[in-house]
Design an enzyme around this catalytic site. Structure first.
Site, mmCIF file in Angstrom:
data_model
loop_
_atom_site.group_PDB
_atom_site.id
_atom_site.type_symbol
_atom_site.label_atom_id
_atom_site.label_comp_id
_atom_site.label_asym_id
_atom_site.label_seq_id
_atom_site.Cartn_x
_atom_site.Cartn_y
_atom_site.Cartn_z
ATOM 1 N N GLN A 23 4.152 0.647 2.216
ATOM 2 C CA GLN A 23 4.393 -0.582 2.968
ATOM 3 C C GLN A 23 5.545 -1.323 2.291
ATOM 4 O O GLN A 23 5.511 -1.542 1.068
ATOM 5 C CB GLN A 23 3.123 -1.457 2.952
ATOM 6 C CG GLN A 23 1.992 -0.890 3.771
ATOM 7 C CD GLN A 23 2.236 -1.095 5.259
ATOM 8 O OE1 GLN A 23 2.024 -2.154 5.790
ATOM 9 N NE2 GLN A 23 2.705 -0.061 5.934
ATOM 10 N N ASP A 35 0.782 -1.249 0.000
ATOM 11 C CA ASP A 35 0.000 0.000 0.000
ATOM 12 C C ASP A 35 0.815 1.301 0.000
ATOM 13 O O ASP A 35 1.809 1.415 0.719
ATOM 14 C CB ASP A 35 -0.853 0.116 1.274
ATOM 15 C CG ASP A 35 -1.604 -1.131 1.628
ATOM 16 O OD1 ASP A 35 -1.588 -2.086 0.842
ATOM 17 O OD2 ASP A 35 -2.213 -1.141 2.708
ATOM 18 N N ASP A 95 -5.071 1.053 9.685
ATOM 19 C CA ASP A 95 -5.004 1.966 8.538
ATOM 20 C C ASP A 95 -5.598 3.343 8.832
ATOM 21 O O ASP A 95 -6.517 3.799 8.134
ATOM 22 C CB ASP A 95 -5.670 1.337 7.290
ATOM 23 C CG ASP A 95 -5.180 -0.073 7.001
ATOM 24 O OD1 ASP A 95 -4.057 -0.401 7.430
ATOM 25 O OD2 ASP A 95 -5.913 -0.858 6.365
ATOM 26 N N SER A 119 -0.221 0.189 7.507
ATOM 27 C CA SER A 119 -0.591 1.377 6.732
ATOM 28 C C SER A 119 -1.116 2.517 7.580
ATOM 29 O O SER A 119 -1.633 2.315 8.681
ATOM 30 C CB SER A 119 -1.642 1.015 5.682
ATOM 31 O OG SER A 119 -1.009 0.314 4.649
HETATM 32 C C1 FRU Z 1 -3.948 -3.521 2.758
HETATM 33 C C2 FRU Z 1 -3.322 -3.994 4.056
HETATM 34 C C3 FRU Z 1 -3.644 -3.035 5.185
HETATM 35 C C4 FRU Z 1 -2.497 -3.256 6.135
HETATM 36 C C5 FRU Z 1 -1.348 -3.493 5.195
HETATM 37 C C6 FRU Z 1 -0.318 -4.444 5.724
HETATM 38 O O1 FRU Z 1 -3.343 -4.007 1.608
HETATM 39 O O2 FRU Z 1 -3.728 -5.312 4.345
HETATM 40 O O3 FRU Z 1 -4.908 -3.228 5.760
HETATM 41 O O4 FRU Z 1 -2.280 -2.170 6.971
HETATM 42 O O5 FRU Z 1 -1.899 -3.986 3.992
HETATM 43 O O6 FRU Z 1 0.806 -4.478 4.904
#
Ligand code: FRU
Length: 491
Positions: free
Chosen positions: A56, A40, A164, A100
């Site tokens: 990420q 993300d 998030d 995230s």
């Molecule tokens: C979305 C997600 C988020 C989380 C992140 C972990 O793609 O699953 O909800 O914070 O990726 O890498």
């Protein structure tokens, strides 16, 4: 270990992988990590006049793992520069990952708000999540604050899915929404918090919730005003496919409505899918100093086949796209205007020309922007479109079926053998325009000025022979076709 050492160690690991990376699918003008895994986009923000994007990132491996925040910045949303990793996990507040989140400029202090991920039993994937803050005054190095976690646990009627954070300011208060799951319905929802100082947060309540048809968990929510309406964007997990809609493992889409800050009432219409390609997820937006609402997504999909893993890297972000609202409350998504800076050689292929069957433009380049306008009033064909053709079998085909008014992207002969086709309705009004960005292993289609977009990764292995315009079952009238060779901003 102190954070600085962890960041140095991660940078060294990246450097090592970079040296042996296979470049064949590396993108020329999209945000990627120097090497290894990304997912993300996080913390999109303009700070001291520059655009910052975090993502990420697992710097030690081409697969997802303990999440760090990678970091790039740009003056123009086109030329990006890698900065050192901003966040490394492993502190008490984020023992197993910095998940995230978002960023705000708090009076000159760049503040990252992110989820701490903690396993209680990693084998069984039992975890808890909390919300944390890290700050910087130089936009490069970040300190996690002593008050972490700033939100230690979700509300009582919630499961452990609590992540998030998207933070914004309205009048004198900070607001935070989070992706969440209700215990009772086991379905996705978005919850809201409020703060006066970004450190102490008060729980306000549920901002929106699935009616049962929008999946079991809502990830990466975003909430903003656009042209007088409120938009809730989110990435639901677990929506059922419905004809041409929701064909990917997870979805990204939005609700549009009216919002009252006093009562936390969000009255909205139905869920609309945001992009109709294979690889578009976890989109986030920010408002820039020109007043534009700009969106960037992750240009991949969980559990998809990702052939670049073999090459030592995996994952990229989409082009930055400006959002506008139509009079009937749909989002238009178009590349930000700065992307014309990528253009090098311009080729005027043709205008006002009737083609039957096919018309090949020889072009071996793999970094291209192609614009085609078909006048359908003067078209007798049943389908029109363009192909990006490889030397032998390979091709990526974008076409419009006139009778059904459907746009089709077929990547089954460009690395997506199993599930290569995506389709969606597109109202033509006697004209179809395509603006297509090809970047080695990606294609982004903006049809009819952003009415519909399709974003997919492609993995061609042959050299290219060119761009073919085609008509099926009659003639196609091409009002205009122009293309540009685009710049590789990483070279
Ligand atoms: C979305 C997600 C988020 C989380 C992140 C972990 O793609 O699953 O909800 O914070 O990726 O890498």
């Amino acid at each position: 270990m102190i954070t600085k050492n962890r960041i140095q160690q991660a940078e060294e690991a990246l450097q090592q992988t970079k040296e042996s990376m296979n470049e064949r699918f590396r993108l020329g003008y999209h945000i990627m990590a120097p090497a290894n895994w990304i997912n993300d986009p996080n913390g999109l923000v303009q700070y001291k006049g520059e655009y910052h994007v975090f993502y990420q990132h697992h710097p030690y491996d081409e697969n997802w793992g303990p999440m760090h925040w990678g970091h790039v910045k740009s003056k123009d949303l086109v030329h990006w520069e890698h900065l050192p990793i901003a966040l490394a996990p492993g502190d008490v507040c984020d023992s197993d990952g910095c998940f995230s989140g978002s960023a705000v400029d708090n009076d000159g202090e760049l503040t990252l708000i992110y989820t701490g991920h903690h396993y209680t039993d990693k084998e069984k994937d039992i975890f808890y999540q909390n919300q944390n803050i890290a700050v910087s005054t130089d936009g490069v190095t970040f300190e996690k604050v002593g008050e972490n976690p700033v939100i230690a646990a979700p509300p009582e009627d919630s499961t452990h899915h609590f992540r998030d954070p998207k933070v914004w300011k309205h009048e004198d208060s900070w607001y935070m929404i989070l992706g969440n799951q209700s215990i009772e319905e086991q379905s996705g929802r978005v919850i809201l918090y409020k703060s006066s100082n970004l450190r102490k947060w008060e729980y306000i309540g549920v901002l929106a919730q699935s009616d049962g048809s929008h999946g079991f968990m809502w990830e990466c929510p975003d909430f903003f005003e656009l042209d007088g309406k409120y938009v809730l964007m989110l990435s639901p997990q677990g929506m059922e496919a419905d004809g041409d809609n929701y064909n990917n493992l997870y979805q990204t889409g939005y609700f549009i409505g009216d919002y009252n800050y006093e009562t936390n009432q969000f009255k909205h219409g139905s869920f609309i899918e945001l992009d109709h390609g294979h690889d578009f997820y976890a989109v986030q937006t920010f408002l820039d100093d020109k007043g534009r609402r700009i969106a960037i997504g992750w240009m991949d999909m969980w559990e998809a086949d990702m052939p670049t893993k073999k090459d030592g890297w995996c994952g990229a972000l989409t082009l930055p796209r400006e959002l506008k609202l139509t009079s009937d409350n749909k989002i238009l998504m178009n590349p930000v205007e700065e992307l014309i800076l990528l253009r090098e050689l311009e080729h005027d292929v043709c205008s006002n020309k009737s083609i039957s069957e096919s018309y090949l433009v020889e072009e071996k380049g793999d970094l291209l922007e192609v614009q085609v306008v078909f006048d359908l009033e003067q078209t007798t064909a049943s389908a029109v479109g363009l192909k990006i053709k490889g030397e032998k079998e390979e091709e990526t085909v974008l076409s419009f079926q006139l009778a059904e008014q459907k746009l089709t992207l077929d990547c089954s002969k460009s690395g997506k053998k199993e599930d290569g086709i995506r389709r969606t309705l597109l109202e033509s009004n006697n004209k179809i325009s395509f603006r297509v960005f090809i970047d080695r292993s990606s294609i982004e289609v903006f049809a009819n000025e952003g009415q519909t977009t399709m974003t997919s990764r492609i993995y061609p292995t042959e050299g290219r022979v060119g761009i073919e315009l085609f008509a099926e079952g009659g003639e196609a009238f091409v009002a205009d076709c122009t293309y540009w060779n685009l710049k590789d901003v990483w070279k």
